[in-house]
Design a protein around this motif. Structure first.
Motif, PDB file in Angstrom:
ATOM      1  N   GLY A 169     -20.588   1.106   7.511  1.00 17.33           N
ATOM      2  CA  GLY A 169     -19.465   0.353   6.986  1.00 17.33           C
ATOM      3  C   GLY A 169     -18.948  -0.666   7.974  1.00 17.33           C
ATOM      4  N   LEU A 190     -20.401   2.979   3.590  1.00 15.89           N
ATOM      5  CA  LEU A 190     -19.051   3.212   4.073  1.00 15.89           C
ATOM      6  C   LEU A 190     -18.957   4.506   4.836  1.00 15.89           C
ATOM      7  CD1 LEU A 190     -16.739   4.623   1.291  1.00 15.89           C
ATOM      8  CD2 LEU A 190     -19.201   4.787   1.271  1.00 15.89           C
ATOM      9  N   ALA A 191     -17.779   4.701   5.465  1.00 18.73           N
ATOM     10  CA  ALA A 191     -17.455   5.992   6.036  1.00 18.73           C
ATOM     11  C   ALA A 191     -16.879   6.848   4.919  1.00 18.73           C
ATOM     12  CB  ALA A 191     -16.419   5.813   7.154  1.00 18.73           C
ATOM     13  N   ASP A 226     -12.047   1.763   0.997  1.00 24.33           N
ATOM     14  CA  ASP A 226     -12.981   2.625   0.271  1.00 24.33           C
ATOM     15  C   ASP A 226     -12.388   4.010   0.040  1.00 24.33           C
ATOM     16  OD1 ASP A 226     -16.161   1.468   1.650  1.00 24.33           O
ATOM     17  OD2 ASP A 226     -14.487   0.382   0.801  1.00 24.33           O
ATOM     18  N   ASP A 227     -11.712   4.563   1.061  1.00 21.72           N
ATOM     19  CA  ASP A 227     -11.147   5.899   0.906  1.00 21.72           C
ATOM     20  C   ASP A 227     -10.053   5.917  -0.156  1.00 21.72           C
ATOM     21  OD1 ASP A 227      -9.523   4.347   2.557  1.00 21.72           O
ATOM     22  OD2 ASP A 227      -9.060   5.975   3.952  1.00 21.72           O
ATOM     23  N   PRO A 261     -14.888   9.449   3.086  1.00 20.75           N
ATOM     24  CA  PRO A 261     -13.782  10.322   3.457  1.00 20.75           C
ATOM     25  C   PRO A 261     -14.149  11.789   3.336  1.00 20.75           C
ATOM     26  CG  PRO A 261     -13.024   8.542   2.037  1.00 20.75           C
ATOM     27  CD  PRO A 261     -14.516   8.479   2.060  1.00 20.75           C
ATOM     28  N   THR A 271     -13.921   1.123   7.052  1.00 23.81           N
ATOM     29  CA  THR A 271     -13.501   1.819   5.845  1.00 23.81           C
ATOM     30  C   THR A 271     -12.875   0.875   4.843  1.00 23.81           C
ATOM     31  OG1 THR A 271     -13.137   3.856   7.084  1.00 23.81           O
ATOM     32  CG2 THR A 271     -12.064   3.688   4.954  1.00 23.81           C
ATOM     33  N   ASP A 328     -12.910  -0.784  14.371  1.00 22.83           N
ATOM     34  CA  ASP A 328     -12.368   0.433  13.785  1.00 22.83           C
ATOM     35  C   ASP A 328     -12.202   1.455  14.900  1.00 22.83           C
ATOM     36  OD1 ASP A 328     -11.395   2.074  11.735  1.00 22.83           O
ATOM     37  OD2 ASP A 328     -12.987   1.458  10.371  1.00 22.83           O
TER      38      ASP A 328
END
Length: 478
Positions: free
Chosen positions: A15, A22-23, A366-367, A25, A363, A445
């Motif tokens: 990500g 992505l990371a 996305d989360d 969650p 991120t 990040d």
């Protein structure tokens, strides 16, 4: 500064390196996070709760100046927003704000593929060579199919060969159809198509070219006639709006330096579209609502066809399908012009989610998008630490360059730069900043890389990459 980011291989890190992954969650250790409490039951969060998450991302974590989200179901979209479109600007972000959606474009391109299949113009298992002029790559007699291209399993690299060595500063500028043709002839596959996941902008450009060649219409014409006009998507285009427009969203890097959209040229089917959440909501309604024949075509895209980039994920046409807490979530994301965007769908509930924020981080939102689809998902609301870099002696930095491996197919290279060291994966490069002589961080990040072990040649033997409460050990494999 101009540019976007592109993806690498591993979900938690990729990500940072660009759109398309992505990371997750759900993969983070909750005990290590300051997380917004998950709502009870299976009901989606309220608009007020989403607005609060957006406020925390902008105001507390300082990961942009504005963010917008939407939940989509059969009744239509419900929007939430917080902030403004640029530093010091008066214009609030909202459903009509326009930004480069980058890799979300691939879902549009895959819809054009599914539509062409419905019309009998192509078949998923057609070889690419049937629909493009000139030779197409193959491996030991196995040809690349249109399905391979749409599921990132063609074996083609992230970028076309002629653009591999370009940096992140608009690497596709001026890229022409002739360049695409030359790169298709020049590339050599190292494995059989269909055998593994490898994210490829190059592959999606060739998919768009194949559809154009087969139909005799440009990619823009296909979009206009088969998606944009029928759905009345007035904000969606391959051209950016005027920077003076109140709809335009200025994107930023992690230091709030302005970023500009990439010029994708002939790679437009991989990431060239600009749009708004208002338009994306209409597009997502093909899956969440009932738009007749268009919805029937769209839902056929959700059939998983190939393995994805982790054990919980498979690839459908343009969509990743991830199993999360008993749900099947279709999703995609993108980073373009310093704006990070997310689009997802709870397949069974036919509930969609959209979000964007105007900073290119790992991120993004996305989360928050996953929280809208899966209330059990965690959302990190902790303030991003302000980290200070120190100078490290050259003889210490020289211990770190080399190739390190977490798992087969997941390799990171550490290289020396004029200002220190950088992390490289594929065509991507992220500068590392020293907190101590052995511990470094990534400004984009809250990610830490710490080296340890000394071999007989005085070189570090491994590093531990930490993000979101998880740690991953990369060992030197030279």
């Amino acid at each position: 500064m101009s540019g976007s980011y592109e993806i690498g291989r591993r979900p938690f890190l990729a990500g940072l390196l660009g759109a398309g992954t992505l990371a997750l969650p759900g993969c983070m250790s909750e005990g290590a996070l300051h997380s917004a409490p998950a709502p009870q039951g299976d009901d989606p969060p309220s608009a007020a709760a989403i607005t609060e998450l957006l406020r925390a991302r902008v105001e507390v974590q300082r990961r942009g100046t504005g963010a917008v989200a939407a939940m989509i179901d059969a009744r239509g979209p419900a929007f939430s927003s917080f902030g403004v479109s640029r530093l010091g600007g008066p214009d609030k972000v909202g459903p009509a704000s326009i930004f480069q959606i980058a890799s979300l474009t691939k879902v549009f391109t895959s819809y054009l593929l599914a539509d062409a299949v419905e019309r009998g113009e192509v078949a998923l298992l057609d070889p690419l060579s049937r629909h493009v002029p000139g030779p197409a790559p193959s491996f030991e007699g196995r040809a690349i199919t249109l399905l391979d291209l749409a599921t990132h399993s063609s074996g083609l690299p992230l970028r076309p060969p002629s653009r591999v060595d370009r940096g992140q500063d608009d690497p596709y500028a001026g890229y022409s159809a002739a360049d695409l043709q030359a790169d298709m002839a020049a590339v050599r596959l190292t494995r059989a198509p269909g055998s593994a996941f490898d994210y490829s902008n190059f592959g999606y450009a060739l998919l768009g070219a194949a559809l154009s060649h087969r139909t005799g219409k440009s990619y823009q014409e296909l979009l206009q006639k088969r998606i944009l006009d029928p759905l009345e998507l007035g904000d969606t285009n391959l051209q950016a709006p005027s920077r003076q427009s109140p709809q335009w969203v200025q994107g930023y890097d992690a230091q709030f330096e302005p970023m500009e959209p990439w010029d994708f040229g002939a790679l437009a089917p991989a990431g060239g579209l600009f749009s708004s959440l208002s338009d994306l909501g209409k597009f997502l309604s093909l899956w969440s609502g009932d738009r007749g024949a268009m919805s029937r075509i769209a839902r056929r895209m959700l059939v998983p066809h190939r393995p994805g980039d982790d054990a919980q994920t498979s690839m459908a046409l343009g969509w990743r399908i991830t199993s999360r807490n008993g749900k099947s979530i279709a999703w995609s994301n993108g980073t373009g012009g310093g704006v990070r965007s997310f689009m997802g769908l709870d397949v069974a509930a036919r509930r969609g989610a959209l979000a964007f924020i105007n900073m290119a981080t790992g991120t993004g939102v996305d989360d928050i998008g996953f929280r809208m689809l899966d209330p059990a998902s965690t959302v990190d609301t902790a303030a991003t630490p302000q980290r200070e870099a120190i100078a490290v002696a050259a003889e210490v930095l020289n211990r770190y360059p080399g190739q390190y491996q977490f798992a087969p197919g997941d390799t990171i290279e550490i290289v020396r730069t004029d200002s220190g060291i950088a992390l490289v994966q594929g065509a991507q490069r992220l500068q590392l900043f020293a907190e101590t002589p052995t511990r470094f961080f990534i400004r984009e990040d809250n990610v830490t890389v710490e080296f340890s072990g000394r071999g007989s040649d005085d070189r570090a033997q491994q590093f531990i990459l930490a993000q979101g409460g998880e740690t991953f050990i990369y060992r030197r494999n030279e």
